[in-house]
Design a protein around this motif. Structure first.
Motif, PDB file in Angstrom:
ATOM      1  N   GLY A 152     -38.695 -52.728  34.044  1.00 45.64           N
ATOM      2  CA  GLY A 152     -37.911 -51.649  33.461  1.00 45.64           C
ATOM      3  C   GLY A 152     -36.591 -52.152  32.923  1.00 45.64           C
ATOM      4  N   LYS A 153     -35.987 -53.080  33.667  1.00 48.89           N
ATOM      5  CA  LYS A 153     -34.687 -53.603  33.265  1.00 48.89           C
ATOM      6  C   LYS A 153     -34.770 -54.384  31.961  1.00 48.89           C
ATOM      7  CE  LYS A 153     -33.122 -54.785  37.556  1.00 48.89           C
ATOM      8  NZ  LYS A 153     -32.718 -55.827  38.423  1.00 48.89           N
ATOM      9  N   LEU A 154     -35.947 -54.826  31.627  1.00 44.12           N
ATOM     10  CA  LEU A 154     -36.108 -55.594  30.395  1.00 44.12           C
ATOM     11  C   LEU A 154     -35.901 -54.731  29.152  1.00 44.12           C
ATOM     12  CD1 LEU A 154     -39.309 -57.771  30.731  1.00 44.12           C
ATOM     13  CD2 LEU A 154     -36.967 -58.524  30.611  1.00 44.12           C
ATOM     14  N   GLY A 155     -36.133 -53.445  29.300  1.00 41.26           N
ATOM     15  CA  GLY A 155     -36.118 -52.593  28.118  1.00 41.26           C
ATOM     16  C   GLY A 155     -37.489 -52.649  27.478  1.00 41.26           C
ATOM     17  N   ARG A 206     -38.422 -55.596  24.892  1.00 38.95           N
ATOM     18  CA  ARG A 206     -38.550 -56.922  25.491  1.00 38.95           C
ATOM     19  C   ARG A 206     -39.731 -56.994  26.435  1.00 38.95           C
ATOM     20  NH1 ARG A 206     -32.576 -59.028  26.992  1.00 38.95           N
ATOM     21  NH2 ARG A 206     -31.572 -58.444  25.038  1.00 38.95           N
TER      22      ARG A 206
END
Ligand SMILES: Cc1cc2nc3c(=O)[nH]c(=O)nc-3n(C[C@H](O)[C@H](O)[C@H](O)COP(=O)(O)OP(=O)(O)OC[C@H]3O[C@@H](n4cnc5c(N)ncnc54)[C@H](O)[C@@H]3O)c2cc1C
Lengths: 408, 531
Positions: free
Chosen positions: B166-169, B172
């Motif tokens: 999730g943090k990757l967006g 990405r």
């Protein structure tokens, strides 16, 4: 393939066409790398060099500024889709400062676009852009070529810069208005065995002062430098390094990549990209001109309102707030943002900073607290210092716009 | 030796076995490591086969070894030192070359000689590699979750994975997922226009892998090699001073210092099982040694097909073990040289010989080399990753002499023309030597001794099944919670008290130490010594 005069594994950094002159005048041997070139950080003294910008005139070698030639039948369509500003307003003889973004509306870089002729432009950028420009050029009939080493560039900035150029025989320079450029000639000088030198001059700069940027063929660089140094000898003209320029550019409120923002092309962490709206560059974004890269995301951001904003701060005390974290209250309980650039301003006699802050504390007059570390003979002290959001630019003398400029 | 003396037995003194043993010993267990060979190290070993010369017989680059492990096991105190490469290059058939330099500005100018566009694209490429690495690296030292389990730890790990993704967006995340399945050639085409730049970079995607640059999945292998770092410099490669054996020697010293025991020349014949529980081992000599915990450092095929009697294992599991892809595709030459070979393509004084040197200058050439392997031949024009570490490491040869490590891709485990024989092995070696000699006129004259190793030799000497250097292919179907076998990705064998710690397990091959460290963690958790 390019040919190199010396193996780059021994000399990774190139020398600009002004290098020999700069080296001869450099007293501190203080050079720094800039876009693959070695350039002067400080010649003699940062203070003296700074005052050359604000008091007289300064010479700054900006050859490493990356330059591209953009030409062809679709050059304008290409640029207009790429840039956030309306490039159709840019006619031959004009220069525009603009930014460009990716699809997410994140800033790739800022730079200046020169319209040389109807289908011919020059784009000057802080960082290399061929990769991005090429990808953006798909479907357009446009030629893109990096010409950085084909053009030497020298900034002549300061209240006497117009006078200096006139003394060096650049006829008609006083008629050049801000963000205009034109072809000029440095007059022949039989005493120095110099023929006339063709130069392109733009009334642009990074100091917020009266000033010009000179663009010439590399082989003419030394003649131009020599001529300006010669006529400026008794008029407090100095070559300056990047440190002095940085003070002036903060006073002028200009942003610098790698200092105030990181290009979205280089970020590794998510959330470190910046949009032009956040950086206070909304005036460069023209939503009415039609589609451009990043438009949809920027429209959405505008609707929501940016979450943080780059603002100018007037910090109490005299210690520059380099890298300081900002808080909403003195207690330091809630973070408000952080300082991106800071300097003591010798002209304004104010302690200035550019800072990225929460939208909630971005209004002019808002108060934030800067966490500053002071080094007193190796004893570190921490100070919470009050800072106020103020208008940018911090320093904007009317002389920068006057045409013709004052003749001294 | 009597029973009940050991809390745990580690079968195999490869670096992962030693890492696992070190962590167990540090947690207070009495650990015994049993090694078949007369020396420790497995595929991370330095041996002297020619008077005065030390070879890195198998692995030769040290970059993947996790900093957490180097620090945690105090390997520097036990003699490990890693020195970064100074450069690298690919020599071209035209006599030109592409150099790799440490200095970013020099590198840019070098790339711009071949393509100005690629000089810029290289920065984007590096950025994307770093972005992918940032995603994958935190997963290396974690036990992968079982996505079908509802145990709190599995759910926690799945949530971690999910949050992490999730943090990757979104954008990405798609990029990274695409990366796991893409071919290296397609991936490089998205960045570069210059053939030589692509050919150079593609090397890392095929090393140790039975894939070609155009095979789907090869992009991930490239990333796997990028995952290393030296002193925080992500992607940097280096030499272990004294050869790769320095890694396992330091591990062995660290183990001994924390009370562990190593027995060399002690091949394990069988892992003993009673009532569904591993109870110890029996050596080839017939000696039985018991312990409540048995950890296998061998690859998953060797572990379950050769050292555990089949009646103790679920049939379906065994079937999956049999299907585990572990194809040999690499050979290795270790060469003692009477002096430094000349490489006319490389300018005098350039640091690019003090790192990895290559001679395949187009993707096509690399792909053709792979075609040979598919047809059961060694590559007629092989991809080589060659290094002369003795230009930097003064400890491996006498003054003025040099050691050259030549990793060769591709070389089949099974030849189409018949069994490997000494004559065929020699012919394979000659092919490689001739290929190098085309770029170095005095190379052949300098050769004092050459150790030539085919996948068959690697299997025989190191015990790596089919000579697969990673103890199993690094393709997405065999990574993360699929490694080695879906449902068994958590270092636990289908037998109580038995564990796996070799490169067959997550996160895979290379001298990384992560499988060993993760396995130790799983064991200690089961023993109630961790939360
Ligand atoms: C030619 C080659 C080049 C490589 N190059 C590199 C490189 O440059 N960089 C890199 O990072 N990685 C490289 N690798 C990969 C890397 O070396 C391996 O993935 C890694 O060393 C495997 O370690 P391991 O501990 O998991 O297993 P192994 O090293 O395979 O250890 C298994 C151990 O078990 C022992 N054993 C086997 N059977 C028995 C038995 N019955 N009883 C007791 N002991 C037994 C073996 O002798 C061996 O010591 C290379 C590998 C090879 C073969």
């Amino acid at each position: 393939m390019l040919t190199e005069s010396e193996p780059h594994y021994r000399q990774p950094l190139r020398k600009t066409p002004f290098h020999e002159r700069a080296r001869a005048l450099s007293q501190l041997d203080s050079f720094i790398p800039w876009s693959g070139y070695t350039t002067v950080d400080v010649f003699t003294s940062v203070e003296q060099e700074y005052f050359a910008i604000r008091n007289a005139a300064s010479l700054y070698d900006l050859t490493p500024m990356v330059k591209y030639r953009v030409a062809g039948p679709d050059a304008l369509r290409f640029l207009n889709r790429l840039m956030t500003r309306d490039m159709r307003k840019l006619t031959p003889g004009k220069v525009a400062y603009t930014v460009w973004c990716n699809d997410e509306g994140h800033l790739i870089d800022d730079g200046t676009v020169f319209c040389l002729a109807p289908h011919e432009y020059r784009v000057c950028t802080a960082e290399w852009q061929l990769d991005w420009f090429r990808a953006s050029a798909i479907g357009f009939d446009v030629e893109l070529r990096e010409i950085t080493e084909e053009v030497a560039a020298l900034a002549v900035q300061g209240p006497t810069s117009c006078r200096l150029l006139r003394l060096a025989g650049v006829a008609g320079i006083e008629r050049l208005k801000p963000f205009e450029h034109g072809g000029f000639e440095l007059a022949a000088d039989p005493a120095a065995a110099r023929a006339a030198v063709p130069i392109m001059v733009s009334r642009t700069g990074f100091t917020g002062d009266l000033g010009y940027e000179l663009w010439m063929q590399p082989q003419d660089a030394e003649a131009v430098w020599d001529a300006l140094m010669e006529v400026g000898r008794t008029r407090a003209v100095r070559p300056i390094g990047s440190r002095a320029l940085n003070i002036a550019r903060i006073e002028a409120g200009f942003i610098l990549p790698k200092a105030d923002f990181v290009s979205a092309e280089h970020t590794l962490y998510l959330g470190t990209e910046r949009s032009p709206l956040e950086l206070g560059l909304a005036w460069l974004v023209d939503f009415h001109k039609g589609h451009f890269t990043g438009r949809r995301a920027l429209l959405e951001e505008q609707r929501r309102g940016p979450r943080r904003l780059l603002v100018g701060l007037d910090v109490e005390g005299t210690k520059p707030a380099h890298n300081a974290l900002l808080y909403t209250e003195r207690s330091g309980r809630r973070e408000a943002g952080s300082v991106t650039s800071a300097t003591w301003s010798p002209t304004c006699k104010r302690n200035l900073a550019l800072a990225l802050v929460d939208a909630s504390c971005s209004a002019t007059g808002s108060e934030v607290w800067a966490d500053i570390y002071l080094n007193r003979e190796l004893v570190w002290e921490r100070r919470m210092v009050r800072a106020r959001v103020v208008e940018r630019p911090f320093f904007a003398p009317t002389r920068r716009r006057a045409t013709p400029p004052a003749d001294y | 030796m009597g029973s009940k003396q050991h809390d745990a037995i580690v079968v195999g003194a490869g670096h992962n076995g030693l890492v696992a043993a070190c962590y167990l010993a540090r947690a207070g267990l009495k650990v015994l490591v049993l090694e078949r060979n007369a020396y420790v190290g497995g595929a991370a070993v330095s041996r002297s086969l020619y008077e005065g010369f030390t070879y890195s017989n198998c692995s030769y680059v040290c970059s993947l070894l996790r900093t957490e492990i180097i620090r945690g096991l105090e390997l520097p105190r036990h003699g490990l030192q890693i020195i970064p490469y100074e450069g690298g290059c690919t020599m071209m058939r035209t006599g030109e070359h592409l150099a790799i330099y440490d200095n970013h500005d020099a590198m840019r100018r070098e790339l711009a000689r071949h393509s100005r566009h690629d000089a810029e694209a290289y920065d984007r490429y590096v950025r994307d590699m770093l972005r992918h690495c940032r995603f994958i690296k935190p997963l290396l030292l974690r036990e992968p979750p079982d996505p079908t389990s509802f145990k709190p730890r599995d759910i926690r790990e799945l949530l971690f994975l999910g949050r992490h993704f999730g943090k990757l967006g979104e954008a990405r995340m798609y990029d990274t997922l695409r990366f796991f399945t893409m071919s290296c050639a397609d991936m490089l085409d998205e960045y570069f226009e210059s053939e030589i730049v692509k050919a150079h970079l593609a090397g890392s995607s095929i090393i140790g892998t039975a894939l070609g640059p155009r095979s789907p999945g090869s992009a991930y292998v490239l990333l796997h090699h990028y995952m290393g770092s030296i002193d925080g410099a992500v992607g940097a490669w280096g030499f272990a001073r004294g050869g790769m054996g320095a890694v396992t020697q330091a591990l062995a010293a660290s183990l001994t210092a924390s009370g562990g025991t190593i027995r060399a020349s002690a091949p394990v014949a069988q892992i003993l099982v009673r009532h569904g529980r591993a109870t110890g081992v029996v050596l080839d000599s017939g000696e039985e040694i018991s312990a409540p915990v048995v950890v296998s450092n061998l690859d998953v095929r060797r572990t379950f097909l050769e050292t555990v009697a089949p009646e103790h294992l679920p049939g379906e599991f065994l079937e999956q073990v049999r299907r585990f892809k572990i194809r040999g595709s690499s050979g290795k030459l270790n060469i003692a040289l009477d002096g430094l070979p000349q490489f006319p393509a490389i300018p005098q004084g350039s640091p690019s010989t003090r790192g990895d040197m290559h001679i395949t200058d187009t993707l096509e050439m690399v792909e053709r080399a792979y075609d040979d392997w598919k047809e059961g031949r060694w590559s007629r024009a092989p991809y080589v990753d060659m290094l002369i570490p003795t230009q930097i490491d003064p400890t491996m040869t006498p003054d003025g002499k040099h050691y050259m490590s030549v990793f060769v891709q591709y070389c089949p485990y099974q030849l189409a023309e018949g069994e490997w024989t000494p004559a065929r092995r020699q012919a394979f070696g000659d092919t490689v030597i001739d290929a190098i000699a085309r770029h170095s006129p005095n190379f052949k004259d300098l050769i004092l001794h050459a150790e030539i190793r085919t996948p068959r030799d690697i299997e025989n000497e190191v015990g790596l099944t089919e000579g697969n250097i990673f103890q199993g292919e690094l393709t997405f179907d065999q990574l993360l919670f699929n490694r080695p076998i879906p449902g068994y990705a958590q270092y636990r064998a289908p037998l109580k008290g038995m564990y796996m710690c070799g490169s067959s397990t997550h996160p895979g091959g290379g001298v990384m130490g992560a499988p060993g460290a993760n396995a130790a963690n799983a064991i200690l958790r089961d023993l109630g010594r961790l939360q």
